[in-house]
Enzyme design. Structure first.
Site, mmCIF file in Angstrom:
data_model
loop_
_atom_site.group_PDB
_atom_site.id
_atom_site.type_symbol
_atom_site.label_atom_id
_atom_site.label_comp_id
_atom_site.label_asym_id
_atom_site.label_seq_id
_atom_site.Cartn_x
_atom_site.Cartn_y
_atom_site.Cartn_z
ATOM 1 N N ASP A 5 79.321 16.258 58.445
ATOM 2 C CA ASP A 5 80.378 16.533 59.429
ATOM 3 C C ASP A 5 81.117 15.268 59.853
ATOM 4 O O ASP A 5 80.637 14.157 59.656
ATOM 5 C CB ASP A 5 79.799 17.224 60.669
ATOM 6 C CG ASP A 5 78.810 16.354 61.435
ATOM 7 O OD1 ASP A 5 77.984 15.685 60.789
ATOM 8 O OD2 ASP A 5 78.887 16.317 62.681
ATOM 9 N N GLU B 211 75.722 15.994 62.842
ATOM 10 C CA GLU B 211 75.225 14.728 63.385
ATOM 11 C C GLU B 211 76.082 14.265 64.556
ATOM 12 O O GLU B 211 75.590 13.758 65.548
ATOM 13 C CB GLU B 211 75.218 13.658 62.285
ATOM 14 C CG GLU B 211 74.529 12.357 62.686
ATOM 15 C CD GLU B 211 75.446 11.336 63.355
ATOM 16 O OE1 GLU B 211 74.927 10.320 63.853
ATOM 17 O OE2 GLU B 211 76.667 11.532 63.395
HETATM 18 ZN ZN LIG Z 1 77.895 8.977 61.200
#
Ligand SMILES: [Zn+2]
Length: 396
Positions: free
Chosen positions: A74, A166
Site C-alpha cells: 500500500d 502498513e
Molecule cells: Zn513504507
C-alpha cells in the site's frame, strides 16, 4: 527498473476509514500480480491468505538459515497514488527539479539531492506520490530473487511476505510467524541504501480526560475551574523541550496530537515516544503523577489519564538474537557498502515481527521524500539495494 515502473502505476492506497482487511480492495490488484510473478519464478506455494497477506517460499542450501524479506503493497494517504506518471531524469545535473504539475524538488529543501548528480532519478509529474515507499522495496525483492534463480548460485532458503495496510498501522496484523518460517528477516522499507535500522521507539498513547467546574464568568472569581487551562498547565509541566519539534536522535517526546471539548470538560491525546525502555516507563509514570499533582491543587476538578502501549523497541530482541544484524554486516561488507546504523524515530512493522518471534531489522530502498509529491528514486541506490539483498541471500 521495469518492475518498479510497473508496480508504481498500480494504485494501492490504503484506507484508514475502512474496517475491511485489506482496507482497500485495490490493494489486491498488486497482490494478485505479485502472486502470479512469484509463481512464474518458481515459488510454487505463493498464496494470498484470507487477510490479504501474500506468502511465498523458495528452497535453498541445506543447513543455511532461512531468511525472510518483507515489503508492503500500500501507499500513504497524504498524497494520491492514482495515475502515477513516472518521469525518468537521466544524468541528473544536481539542480532543482521542476515537475510538470507546477511544483519543484529543491536542493535547498532536500540537500541529499546533490549527492545524486550524474545518477538517474525517477520522479512523478508532481500530481501524485511516486510509491517508492514501498514498491521500490517490492521491486528490489522481486529482482533479487529473479536474478538469484537465473544465476543458479547457492543461496539461503527464502521466505517472502508482502503485506497490505502498513501505512495505516495494520501491516503486522495477522502475522503468521510459523507460516513465514524465517529464522530472521528484513523489511525493505527505508530510504538510504547504506542504512540498517535495528532500533525504533517504544510507543504508547495517553488519553487525558479533564472535567473542570463551569460557573457564569461574571461570578467566577475563586470558583471557576477551566478545563482548557488545566490542560495548558499539565502540558507546560511536561516541558516544551520534550516535544517532537525540539528533539532528535535518541531523545524521546510527549506529542499532544488532539484536543476535543471546551472550558467545562475536554479530552486530549498524547503520543509518548522513547527508545530507552526504562525512560519510557518513567515518562508514562511522570504524566500520571503530574496529572495527580495538578488534581491535588484543584480538588474540585477531575483529571484522568489512561495509557495504552502501542509498540516496543525491537532493539530488545535484536540484542538477544543478533543474527539478522550480524548477517547484514557480512552482506554489506561483501557488497562493498559501508554500513550505517541509525535509530528509527517512529515504528516499523519489523518491530512487531521481532516480538512475535522473527527478528526483523529494516533496510533502505533507494527512494526518498516519501509520502508526498516530491518523492523520488535514485537508480544507483536502488540497484545497490538489489545487489545488497542478493548478498544477504548468498553470503553464508
Ligand atoms: Zn513504507
Amino acid at each position: 527498473m521495469d518492475k518498479f515502473l510497473r508496480y508504481v502505476r498500480i494504485d494501492t492506497q490504503s484506507d484508514e476509514r475502512s474496517n475491511l482487511t485489506p482496507s482497500a480492495e485495490k490493494e489486491y490488484d498488486l497482490l494478485n500480480l505479485l502472486k502470479e510473478e512469484l509463481l512464474a519464478l518458481g515459488l510454487e506455494d505463493a498464496e494470498i491468505d484470507q487477510y490479504g497477506r501474500l506468502y511465498a517460499h523458495l528452497g535453498g542450501e541445506e543447513g543455511w538459515a532461512r531468511i525472510g524479506l518483507n515489503s508492503h503493497v500500500d501507499t500513504a494517504g497524504e498524497a494520491s497514488g492514482k495515475d502515477v506518471k513516472p518521469i525518468i531524469h537521466e544524468n541528473y545535473d544536481g539542480k532543482d527539479i521542476e515537475l510538470p504539475a507546477g511544483i519543484s524538488i529543491q536542493v535547498a529543501d532536500f540537500p541529499r539531492l546533490a549527492a545524486h548528480k550524474g545518477d538517474t532519478i525517477v520522479t512523478t509529474d508532481g500530481s501524485t506520490l511516486l510509491g517508492g515507499d514501498d514498491k521500490a522495496g517490492i521491486a528490489i525483492i522481486m529482482n533479487a530473487i529473479e536474478e538469484l534463480i537465473a544465476e543458479k548460485v547457492p543461496h539461503h532458503p527464502v521466505s517472502v511476505l508482502f503485506t497490505p495496510d502498513e501505512e495505516i498501522g495494520r501491516g503486522p496484523e495477522h502475522f503468521d510467524c510459523k507460516k513465514f518460517g524465517a529464522d530472521f528477516a528484513y523489511t525493505i522499507d527505508g530510504a538510504d541504501s547504506d542504512l540498517i535500522e535495528c532500533e525504533n521507539f517504544n510507543a504508547a498513547h495517553a488519553d487525558v480526560e479533564i472535567e473542570g467546574l463551569a460557573i457564569h464568568p461574571g461570578e467566577a472569581k475563586g470558583k471557576l475551574i477551566n478545563a482548557i487551562s488545566l490542560l495548558e498547565q499539565l502540558d507546560l509541566s511536561l516541558g516544551i523541550s520534550r516535544r517532537p519539534e525540539a528533539t532528535e536522535l535518541y531523545e524521546g517526546f510527549y506529542h499532544l496530537i488532539a484536543v476535543e471539548g471546551d472550558s467545562a470538560s475536554l479530552k486530549a491525546r498524547y503520543l509518548i515516544r522513547e527508545h530507552d525502555r526504562a525512560k519510557f516507563e518513567a515518562m508514562k509514570e511522570e504524566l500520571i503523577n503530574k496529572a495527580k499533582s495538578l488534581n491535588e491543587v484543584y480538588p474540585k476538578a477531575k483529571i484522568d489519564v489512561h495509557i495504552k502501549d502501542d509498540y516496543r523497541n525491537m532493539k530488545e530482541i535484536i540484542d538477544k538474537d543478533p543474527r539478522a544484524l550480524e548477517h547484514a554486516k557480512k552482506a554489506f561488507e561483501a557488497a562493498g557498502i559501508k554500513m550505517r546504523q541509525d535509530p528509527i524515530r517512529g515504528g516499523t512493522d519489523g518491530a512487531t515481527f521481532s516480538f512475535l518471534g522473527c527478528p526483523t531489522p529494516n533496510l533502505g530502498t533507494g527512494s526518498y521524500n516519501h509520502h508526498g509529491e516530491r518523492e523520488y528514486l535514485s537508480l544507483r541506490d536502488y540497484e545497490e539495494m538489489i545487489e545488497l539483498v542478493k548478498k544477504i541471500l548468498t553470503v553464508d
